[in-house]
Design a protein around this motif. Structure first.
Motif, PDB file in Angstrom:
ATOM      1  N   LYS A 225      35.013  41.540  38.132  1.00 28.12           N
ATOM      2  CA  LYS A 225      33.852  40.693  37.869  1.00 28.12           C
ATOM      3  C   LYS A 225      33.463  39.941  39.136  1.00 28.12           C
ATOM      4  N   LEU A 226      32.152  39.797  39.343  1.00 30.02           N
ATOM      5  CA  LEU A 226      31.600  39.001  40.432  1.00 30.02           C
ATOM      6  C   LEU A 226      30.816  37.854  39.809  1.00 30.02           C
ATOM      7  N   GLN A 227      31.004  36.675  40.367  1.00 34.40           N
ATOM      8  CA  GLN A 227      30.461  35.466  39.738  1.00 34.40           C
ATOM      9  C   GLN A 227      29.097  35.085  40.307  1.00 34.40           C
ATOM     10  N   ALA A 228      28.197  34.751  39.405  1.00 32.77           N
ATOM     11  CA  ALA A 228      26.908  34.159  39.766  1.00 32.77           C
ATOM     12  C   ALA A 228      27.022  32.649  39.602  1.00 32.77           C
ATOM     13  N   GLU A 229      26.739  31.924  40.690  1.00 28.09           N
ATOM     14  CA  GLU A 229      26.824  30.464  40.641  1.00 28.09           C
ATOM     15  C   GLU A 229      25.537  29.805  41.141  1.00 28.09           C
ATOM     16  N   GLY A 230      24.443  30.588  41.207  1.00 26.03           N
ATOM     17  CA  GLY A 230      23.195  30.025  41.679  1.00 26.03           C
ATOM     18  C   GLY A 230      23.116  29.880  43.181  1.00 26.03           C
ATOM     19  N   HIS A 231      23.896  30.698  43.910  1.00 26.17           N
ATOM     20  CA  HIS A 231      23.906  30.659  45.376  1.00 26.17           C
ATOM     21  C   HIS A 231      23.611  32.048  45.931  1.00 26.17           C
ATOM     22  N   ASN A 232      23.136  32.068  47.187  1.00 18.38           N
ATOM     23  CA  ASN A 232      22.843  33.337  47.860  1.00 18.38           C
ATOM     24  C   ASN A 232      24.111  33.864  48.530  1.00 18.38           C
ATOM     25  N   VAL A 233      24.917  34.531  47.738  1.00 16.72           N
ATOM     26  CA  VAL A 233      26.107  35.220  48.221  1.00 16.72           C
ATOM     27  C   VAL A 233      25.869  36.711  48.009  1.00 16.72           C
ATOM     28  N   LEU A 234      25.953  37.479  49.097  1.00 27.04           N
ATOM     29  CA  LEU A 234      25.661  38.905  49.048  1.00 27.04           C
ATOM     30  C   LEU A 234      26.947  39.720  48.958  1.00 27.04           C
ATOM     31  N   TYR A 235      26.837  40.917  48.363  1.00 25.67           N
ATOM     32  CA  TYR A 235      27.961  41.841  48.248  1.00 25.67           C
ATOM     33  C   TYR A 235      27.532  43.237  48.684  1.00 25.67           C
ATOM     34  N   ARG A 236      28.493  43.961  49.270  1.00 28.65           N
ATOM     35  CA  ARG A 236      28.277  45.367  49.625  1.00 28.65           C
ATOM     36  C   ARG A 236      29.637  46.073  49.670  1.00 28.65           C
ATOM     37  N   ASN A 237      29.617  47.374  49.804  1.00 29.20           N
ATOM     38  CA  ASN A 237      30.812  48.201  50.038  1.00 29.20           C
ATOM     39  C   ASN A 237      31.996  47.778  49.167  1.00 29.20           C
ATOM     40  N   ILE A 238      31.851  47.987  47.884  1.00 33.23           N
ATOM     41  CA  ILE A 238      32.925  47.664  46.933  1.00 33.23           C
ATOM     42  C   ILE A 238      33.517  48.976  46.415  1.00 33.23           C
ATOM     43  N   TRP A 239      34.834  49.134  46.571  1.00 31.53           N
ATOM     44  CA  TRP A 239      35.492  50.318  46.034  1.00 31.53           C
ATOM     45  C   TRP A 239      36.863  49.952  45.474  1.00 31.53           C
ATOM     46  N   ILE A 240      37.357  50.829  44.621  1.00 32.16           N
ATOM     47  CA  ILE A 240      38.626  50.559  43.947  1.00 32.16           C
ATOM     48  C   ILE A 240      39.395  51.866  43.784  1.00 32.16           C
ATOM     49  N   LYS A 241      40.709  51.774  43.862  1.00 32.43           N
ATOM     50  CA  LYS A 241      41.575  52.926  43.621  1.00 32.43           C
ATOM     51  C   LYS A 241      42.590  52.548  42.555  1.00 32.43           C
ATOM     52  N   GLU A 242      42.553  53.266  41.443  1.00 25.53           N
ATOM     53  CA  GLU A 242      43.519  53.003  40.380  1.00 25.53           C
ATOM     54  C   GLU A 242      44.916  53.406  40.834  1.00 25.53           C
ATOM     55  N   MET A 243      45.913  52.631  40.429  1.00 28.40           N
ATOM     56  CA  MET A 243      47.290  52.873  40.834  1.00 28.40           C
ATOM     57  C   MET A 243      48.202  52.687  39.637  1.00 28.40           C
ATOM     58  N   ASP A 244      49.452  53.044  39.822  1.00 28.75           N
ATOM     59  CA  ASP A 244      50.491  52.786  38.821  1.00 28.75           C
ATOM     60  C   ASP A 244      51.664  52.184  39.572  1.00 28.75           C
ATOM     61  N   LEU A 245      51.691  50.875  39.661  1.00 27.45           N
ATOM     62  CA  LEU A 245      52.693  50.174  40.456  1.00 27.45           C
ATOM     63  C   LEU A 245      53.928  49.909  39.598  1.00 27.45           C
ATOM     64  N   GLU A 246      54.824  50.886  39.589  1.00 24.22           N
ATOM     65  CA  GLU A 246      56.042  50.737  38.795  1.00 24.22           C
ATOM     66  C   GLU A 246      56.933  49.638  39.358  1.00 24.22           C
ATOM     67  N   LYS A 247      57.041  49.599  40.695  1.00 21.27           N
ATOM     68  CA  LYS A 247      57.824  48.542  41.306  1.00 21.27           C
ATOM     69  C   LYS A 247      57.098  47.210  41.185  1.00 21.27           C
ATOM     70  N   LYS A 248      57.854  46.144  41.148  1.00 25.41           N
ATOM     71  CA  LYS A 248      57.279  44.832  40.906  1.00 25.41           C
ATOM     72  C   LYS A 248      56.402  44.358  42.071  1.00 25.41           C
ATOM     73  N   SER A 249      56.769  44.719  43.303  1.00 22.79           N
ATOM     74  CA  SER A 249      56.064  44.204  44.471  1.00 22.79           C
ATOM     75  C   SER A 249      54.676  44.838  44.638  1.00 22.79           C
ATOM     76  N   THR A 250      53.722  44.018  45.106  1.00 28.57           N
ATOM     77  CA  THR A 250      52.376  44.498  45.407  1.00 28.57           C
ATOM     78  C   THR A 250      52.128  44.579  46.902  1.00 28.57           C
ATOM     79  N   ASP A 251      53.111  44.305  47.717  1.00 28.72           N
ATOM     80  CA  ASP A 251      52.903  44.227  49.169  1.00 28.72           C
ATOM     81  C   ASP A 251      52.465  45.578  49.726  1.00 28.72           C
ATOM     82  N   PHE A 252      51.570  45.540  50.718  1.00 27.66           N
ATOM     83  CA  PHE A 252      51.129  46.762  51.399  1.00 27.66           C
ATOM     84  C   PHE A 252      50.697  46.427  52.822  1.00 27.66           C
TER      85      PHE A 252
END
Length: 252
Positions: A225-252
């Motif tokens: 989700k991206l929030q609208a707060e009544g300000h001129n904040v621009l967004y571009r180049n949004i991508w996502i890769k689904e994963m299955d993180l079996e290990k507890k750590s999220t470090d990369f």
């Protein structure tokens, strides 16, 4: 033999490099482009979040505007329904919902004090707020963790969040492990494998915000989700890769 050793060394270095991060990072193989600057992709991939404060009506009123820095196009979060900072009134969320993932988001704050936010699973906010560096400020895991480095490029410049997120875990409907996240901001690691305690901001903020004061997390995937707060904040180049993180750590 030397050639083989050198080749193996190069491959080892390549395999152990962190994923591409920062402004203009390219979508890796297997990732989904969520926004490419076009009106078509905005309407195809996103919708208004139907929270209790929703005041906007489809089609999405976020405008496609010219990229003020690099040319091309971006979207402006300044939806008229959110005028005065009415978060939850015109926030947009991906139609697809996610569990574990690697996310890339680029944003540009056009004026001082510009405010928006990136929500993971439509629950956990990574703040965008020009001029504030506290627990409710720029790059904070809101109300919980301060960034370890102030890496913000400033007003009128593109910035990038690179995020690896592991959803909360449940057994027989009971929470056993809280959500965790690692975040790079403009190529610098600012949050390393942080545990997230709850949803903040009440029911107008996101999924489960009204459950037990935001502590009643449920085992339901959520969109970006991206929030609208009544300000001129621009967004571009949004991508996502689904994963299955079996290990507890999220470090990369």
């Amino acid at each position: 033999m030397k050639t083989q050793v050198l080749t193996l060394l190069c491959l080892f270095i390549y395999w152990n490099l962190p994923a591409q991060i920062g402004v203009n990072a390219k979508k890796p193989d297997g990732a989904i482009q969520l926004f490419d600057g076009s009106r078509e992709m905005l309407d195809e991939k996103w919708t208004y979040w139907e929270g209790p404060r929703l005041k906007a009506e489809l089609p999405i009123k976020w405008q496609i505007v010219e990229d003020p820095v690099d040319g091309g196009f971006a979207m402006n979060s300044n939806d008229p329904a959110a005028a005065g900072g009415l978060y939850g009134a015109a926030d947009i969320v991906t139609k697809q919902e996610f569990k574990d993932f690697r996310l890339h988001v680029e944003f540009l704050v056009q004026e001082e004090g510009g405010n928006s936010g990136v929500y993971l699973q439509n629950r956990y906010e990574i703040q965008i707020l020009d001029g504030d560096y506290g627990l409710h400020g720029m790059a904070a895991i809101i109300n919980e963790h301060l960034p370890t480095v102030q890496a913000y490029h400033g007003v009128g410049k593109w910035n990038a969040y690179d995020i690896q997120f592991r959803a909360a875990r449940f057994e027989e409907g009971k929470l056993t492990e809280k959500a965790r996240v690692t975040i790079y901001f403009n190529g610098q690691k600012i949050h390393e494998d942080r545990e997230i305690q709850q949803v903040w901001g009440g029911p107008n903020s996101g999924l489960d915000g009204g459950n037990d004061g935001g502590k009643g997390i449920t085992d339901r995937p959520g969109g970006i989700k991206l929030q609208a707060e009544g300000h001129n904040v621009l967004y571009r180049n949004i991508w996502i890769k689904e994963m299955d993180l079996e290990k507890k750590s999220t470090d990369f």
